[in-house]
Design a protein around this motif. Structure first.
Motif, mmCIF file in Angstrom:
data_model
loop_
_atom_site.group_PDB
_atom_site.id
_atom_site.type_symbol
_atom_site.label_atom_id
_atom_site.label_comp_id
_atom_site.label_asym_id
_atom_site.label_seq_id
_atom_site.Cartn_x
_atom_site.Cartn_y
_atom_site.Cartn_z
ATOM 1 N N UNK A 145 39.235 110.681 -10.579
ATOM 2 C CA UNK A 145 38.464 110.378 -11.552
ATOM 3 C C UNK A 145 38.918 109.465 -12.740
ATOM 4 N N UNK A 146 38.093 108.809 -13.101
ATOM 5 C CA UNK A 146 38.319 107.886 -14.289
ATOM 6 C C UNK A 146 37.450 107.920 -15.481
ATOM 7 N N UNK A 147 37.976 108.247 -16.714
ATOM 8 C CA UNK A 147 37.269 108.532 -17.723
ATOM 9 C C UNK A 147 37.201 107.019 -18.500
ATOM 10 N N UNK A 148 36.243 107.072 -19.369
ATOM 11 C CA UNK A 148 36.268 105.633 -20.192
ATOM 12 C C UNK A 148 37.642 105.194 -20.710
ATOM 13 N N UNK A 149 38.348 104.169 -20.808
ATOM 14 C CA UNK A 149 39.669 103.841 -21.376
ATOM 15 C C UNK A 149 40.656 104.552 -20.811
ATOM 16 N N UNK A 150 40.487 105.326 -19.555
ATOM 17 C CA UNK A 150 41.865 105.947 -19.165
ATOM 18 C C UNK A 150 41.803 105.433 -17.712
ATOM 19 N N UNK A 151 43.064 105.790 -17.277
ATOM 20 C CA UNK A 151 43.404 105.378 -15.845
ATOM 21 C C UNK A 151 42.869 106.261 -14.811
ATOM 22 N N UNK A 152 42.773 105.771 -13.668
ATOM 23 C CA UNK A 152 42.191 106.809 -12.675
ATOM 24 C C UNK A 152 43.364 107.955 -12.227
ATOM 25 N N UNK A 153 42.817 109.252 -12.131
ATOM 26 C CA UNK A 153 43.730 110.341 -11.961
ATOM 27 C C UNK A 153 43.403 110.969 -10.534
ATOM 28 N N UNK A 154 44.330 111.624 -10.110
ATOM 29 C CA UNK A 154 43.993 112.306 -9.056
ATOM 30 C C UNK A 154 43.454 113.789 -9.287
ATOM 31 N N UNK A 155 42.380 114.475 -8.926
ATOM 32 C CA UNK A 155 41.631 115.721 -9.117
ATOM 33 C C UNK A 155 42.267 116.816 -8.200
ATOM 34 N N UNK A 156 42.231 116.386 -7.045
ATOM 35 C CA UNK A 156 42.162 117.411 -5.989
ATOM 36 C C UNK A 156 42.608 116.574 -4.489
ATOM 37 N N UNK A 157 43.212 117.086 -3.800
ATOM 38 C CA UNK A 157 43.497 116.522 -2.370
ATOM 39 C C UNK A 157 43.406 117.734 -1.422
ATOM 40 N N UNK A 158 43.080 117.314 -0.182
ATOM 41 C CA UNK A 158 43.012 118.337 0.860
ATOM 42 C C UNK A 158 43.569 117.609 2.051
ATOM 43 N N UNK A 159 44.445 118.242 3.097
ATOM 44 C CA UNK A 159 45.044 117.749 4.167
ATOM 45 C C UNK A 159 43.994 118.073 5.307
ATOM 46 N N UNK A 160 44.096 117.375 6.722
ATOM 47 C CA UNK A 160 43.348 117.834 7.582
ATOM 48 C C UNK A 160 43.443 119.222 7.870
ATOM 49 N N UNK A 161 44.650 119.705 7.854
ATOM 50 C CA UNK A 161 44.905 121.251 7.841
ATOM 51 C C UNK A 161 44.491 122.228 6.764
ATOM 52 N N UNK A 162 43.593 121.730 5.862
ATOM 53 C CA UNK A 162 42.934 122.255 4.738
ATOM 54 C C UNK A 162 44.279 122.827 3.551
ATOM 55 N N UNK A 163 45.412 122.109 3.693
ATOM 56 C CA UNK A 163 46.336 122.302 2.688
ATOM 57 C C UNK A 163 45.731 121.704 1.382
ATOM 58 N N UNK A 164 45.506 122.418 0.168
ATOM 59 C CA UNK A 164 45.060 121.670 -1.085
ATOM 60 C C UNK A 164 45.982 121.658 -2.016
ATOM 61 N N UNK A 165 45.915 120.692 -3.157
ATOM 62 C CA UNK A 165 46.241 120.494 -4.181
ATOM 63 C C UNK A 165 45.526 120.084 -5.475
ATOM 64 N N UNK A 166 45.721 120.653 -6.356
ATOM 65 C CA UNK A 166 44.722 120.220 -7.757
ATOM 66 C C UNK A 166 45.659 119.821 -8.902
ATOM 67 N N UNK A 167 45.325 119.018 -9.552
ATOM 68 C CA UNK A 167 45.824 118.927 -10.970
ATOM 69 C C UNK A 167 45.695 120.072 -11.957
ATOM 70 N N UNK A 168 46.623 120.276 -12.813
ATOM 71 C CA UNK A 168 46.682 121.205 -13.408
ATOM 72 C C UNK A 168 45.336 121.689 -14.334
ATOM 73 N N UNK A 169 44.742 120.723 -14.864
ATOM 74 C CA UNK A 169 43.563 120.746 -15.699
ATOM 75 C C UNK A 169 42.237 121.382 -14.885
ATOM 76 N N UNK A 170 42.292 121.465 -13.889
ATOM 77 C CA UNK A 170 41.103 121.707 -12.911
ATOM 78 C C UNK A 170 41.458 122.979 -12.101
ATOM 79 N N UNK A 171 42.626 123.347 -12.122
ATOM 80 C CA UNK A 171 43.182 124.571 -11.400
ATOM 81 C C UNK A 171 42.458 125.790 -12.023
#
Length: 120
Positions: A38-64
Motif C-alpha cells: 500500500x501507498x498512502x499520500x506522501x509516503x513510500x509504498x510498503x508491504x502489507x502482507x505476503x503469502x507463498x505458494x505453500x500458504x506461508x504468510x507474513x504481515x507488517x506489524x500494524x495489520x497483524x
C-alpha cells in the motif's frame, strides 16, 4: 502477457471491513509469492502482507490480527480480508506477484491499484 486485476476497494467507516481480490491471468507457468502493498499520500509504498505458494504468510506489524491474506492457487487469485479498519489504513493498495511464465521468464508483476479510504 500477464495481468493482475484488483477489485474490492472503497470507502468504509473506521471499524469496518473490506475484502480485496487480485486475479492473475495470462501465460503463467507458476506463481510463487503473492502479496499486497500500500501507498498512502506522501509516503513510500510498503508491504502489507505476503503469502507463498505453500500458504506461508507474513504481515507488517500494524495489520497483524486485523488483516488476513489468502490465496487460491487454482484460480490464481490472492485475497486480503481487512477487518477493524483504521483511518491510517487509507491508501492505494497494490497486488504483487512473482510469476514464472510459460517461456520460463521470471518477473515481478503489479496490479493497477485500488483505493481504500477509511473515514473516522
Amino acid at each position: 502477457q500477464v495481468q493482475l486485476v484488483e477489485s474490492g476497494g472503497g470507502l468504509v467507516q473506521a471499524g469496518g471491513s473490506l475484502r480485496l481480490s487480485c486475479a492473475a491471468s495470462g501465460r503463467i507457468y507458476v506463481i510463487t509469492t503473492m502479496g499486497w502493498y500500500r501507498q498512502a499520500p506522501g509516503k513510500q509504498r510498503e508491504v502489507v502482507a505476503t503469502i507463498t505458494s505453500g500458504h506461508t504468510t507474513n504481515y507488517t506489524d500494524s495489520v497483524k490480527g486485523r488483516f488476513t491474506i489468502s490465496r487460491d492457487n487454482g484460480l490464481k487469485t490472492v485475497y486480503l480480508q481487512m477487518n477493524s479498519l483504521k483511518p491510517e489504513d487509507t491508501a492505494v493498495y497494490y497486488c504483487n506477484a512473482d510469476i514464472i511464465t510459460v517461456t520460463y521468464r521470471r518477473n515481478d508483476y503489479w496490479g493497477q491499484g485500488t483505493q481504500v479510504t477509511v473515514s473516522s
